[in-house]
Design a protein around this motif. Structure first.
Motif, short mmCIF file in Angstrom:
data_model
loop_
_atom_site.label_atom_id
_atom_site.label_comp_id
_atom_site.label_asym_id
_atom_site.label_seq_id
_atom_site.Cartn_x
_atom_site.Cartn_y
_atom_site.Cartn_z
N TRP A 300 1.13 -1.27 -0.02
CA TRP A 300 -0.23 -0.17 -0.02
C TRP A 300 0.56 0.76 0.15
N ASN A 302 1.78 5.06 0.39
CA ASN A 302 1.55 6.43 0.86
C ASN A 302 1.50 7.48 -0.15
N GLU A 303 1.06 8.89 0.41
CA GLU A 303 1.01 9.61 -0.36
C GLU A 303 2.50 10.45 -0.80
N SER A 304 3.71 9.84 -0.68
CA SER A 304 5.10 10.60 -1.03
C SER A 304 5.50 9.55 -1.39
N MET A 337 -7.10 3.50 -0.20
CA MET A 337 -6.41 2.92 -0.30
C MET A 337 -5.44 2.51 -1.08
N ASN A 374 8.30 3.76 3.81
CA ASN A 374 6.90 3.72 4.60
C ASN A 374 5.76 2.74 3.92
N VAL A 375 5.91 2.50 2.62
CA VAL A 375 4.67 1.75 2.68
C VAL A 375 4.49 0.92 3.26
#
Ligand code: PHE
Length: 378
Positions: A300, A302-304, A337, A374-375
């Protein structure tokens, strides 16, 4: 503490100062270690052989000599790389996702156009600039974060275009196309090519030249008539000029039949020894047809998250053993997500990889991707 000192174009850089002390620095070790390699200055290397062949074309076909530069330092200011060639403040190429920043005011040049303004100011009117350039990018057989470009630049004065009856811009555009078509014939003999209209901030009109290669149109250069503003700012208000920037790896892949861009960085004798100074006609004979090994990975995002960051993490672990990273599945669930599945192709250009080795690599890749991006793995 090991501090490696690199001397580049007369500038000494201490690796640890450059890489560690500035939070705005996004140059990983894999890239740092390429600085100063100067493949384009090795006469036996395909990149150097190609550079020399292009020099020869300009030396024999033009009455005015082109000044040649191939040792300009790849560390340049943001001003040189972007402002001086009119790249708008909000252009994507300025982002940390696309460009390597050494600090907030210094980048690894992303094109040889970074040197146009200074050379104009020094009074040069015909010049060629060859050098290593750096771009954050995804991974496949024709993209590598370090590659080589040659910039060409030619200034005309009114007594050159006036007799033609053409306006200055049309005159320069015609001359540019003739010059580059001549270069393509010099290098390839007969080859299928086509011009595509495009946009660059520093030229207008702007074109790309594509060459037909292995059932694909391959973009080999960008060019155009230099924006008047650049000439005006650098002491040539009454002239016109053309410029081009050509990608040496792309051309060399076609000319020498080199199937993968990673090979240019190989120190394997079986690669190196196949090329000869001054010889353009040689076709590379692959010594490795080792099968690729594929590993998939789903997470999954994230925005970054960006694909360039993912590729850099993978390259950081696997180095040149990674051949391609491709997105094979992408969906967003009801909660909003988004999941990505990437397929990583591992293959060595030099030897066969063991299952164990690949499993270790993939294990490390998973760990690093988790830690650094950070996934959430699925
Ligand atoms: N700098 C452009 C690039 O890197 C190429 C280019 C050079 C285009 C000069 C026009 C004129 O893609």
């Amino acid at each position: 503490l090991v501090v490696s000192i690199l001397e580049l174009g007369g500038v000494k850089i201490a690796k640890d100062d450059v890489v560690r002390d500035d939070p705005t620095n996004n140059v990983p070790d894999t890239i740092f270690s390429k600085l100063g390699m100067q493949l384009h200055r090795r006469n036996q290397h395909p990149i150097g052989i190609l550079k020399n062949a292009i020099y020869e074309y300009f030396d024999t076909n033009f009455s005015t000599k082109f000044d040649k530069f191939d040792e300009l330092c790849p560390l340049v200011s943001v001003k040189q790389n972007f402002d001086d060639v009119l790249v708008p403040a909000d252009h994507v190429s300025r982002s940390y996702n696309d460009t390597y920043y050494v600090d907030s005011q210094t980048v690894l040049r992303c094109h040889t156009s970074a040197h146009q303004a200074e050379l104009l100011r020094e009074g040069h009117t015909h010049f060629l600039v060859t050098g290593d350039v750096y771009r954050r990018d995804s991974i496949d057989s024709t993209h590598y974060p370090v590659f080589h470009q040659m910039e060409g630049f030619r200034v005309f004065s009114p007594d050159e275009w006036e007799p033609s009856g053409l306006d200055a811009t049309s005159y320069a555009a015609e001359d540019l196309k003739k010059c580059l078509e001549g270069l393509a014939r010099h290098l390839f003999g007969a080859v299928e090519m086509r011009w595509i209209d495009t946009y660059f901030p520093f030229t207008n009109p702007s074109f790309e030249l594509e060459i037909y290669f292995k059932e694909n149109w391959l973009e080999v250069l960008g060019c155009g008539v230099t924006e008047q503003e650049i000439l005006r700012r650098n002491g040539r208000p009454d002239n016109v000029a053309w410029a081009f920037g050509l990608g040496l790896e792309r051309l060399a892949m076609v000319l020498f039949d080199i199937p993968d861009i990673r090979l240019f960085w190989s120190n394997d004798e079986r690669f190196i020894s196949q090329f000869c100074s001054g010889q353009l006609g040689i076709k590379f004979k692959p010594f490795s047809k080792y099968p690729p090994c594929y590993k998939d990975m789903s997470f999954w995002i994230n925005e970054s998250f960006t694909e360039n960051n993912l590729c850099e993490v993978i390259r950081g672990v696997a180095g040149d053993l990674v051949e391609e990273v491709s997105l094979i599945d992408n969906f967003t669930n009801k909660k909003g997500m988004t999941s990505h599945c990437y397929r990583i192709a591992y293959r060595s250009m030099e030897r066969s990889l063991t299952d164990e080795e690949i499993n270790d690599l993939q294990w490390n890749v998973r760990e690093q991707v988790l830690n650094k991006l950070n996934v959430v793995l699925r």
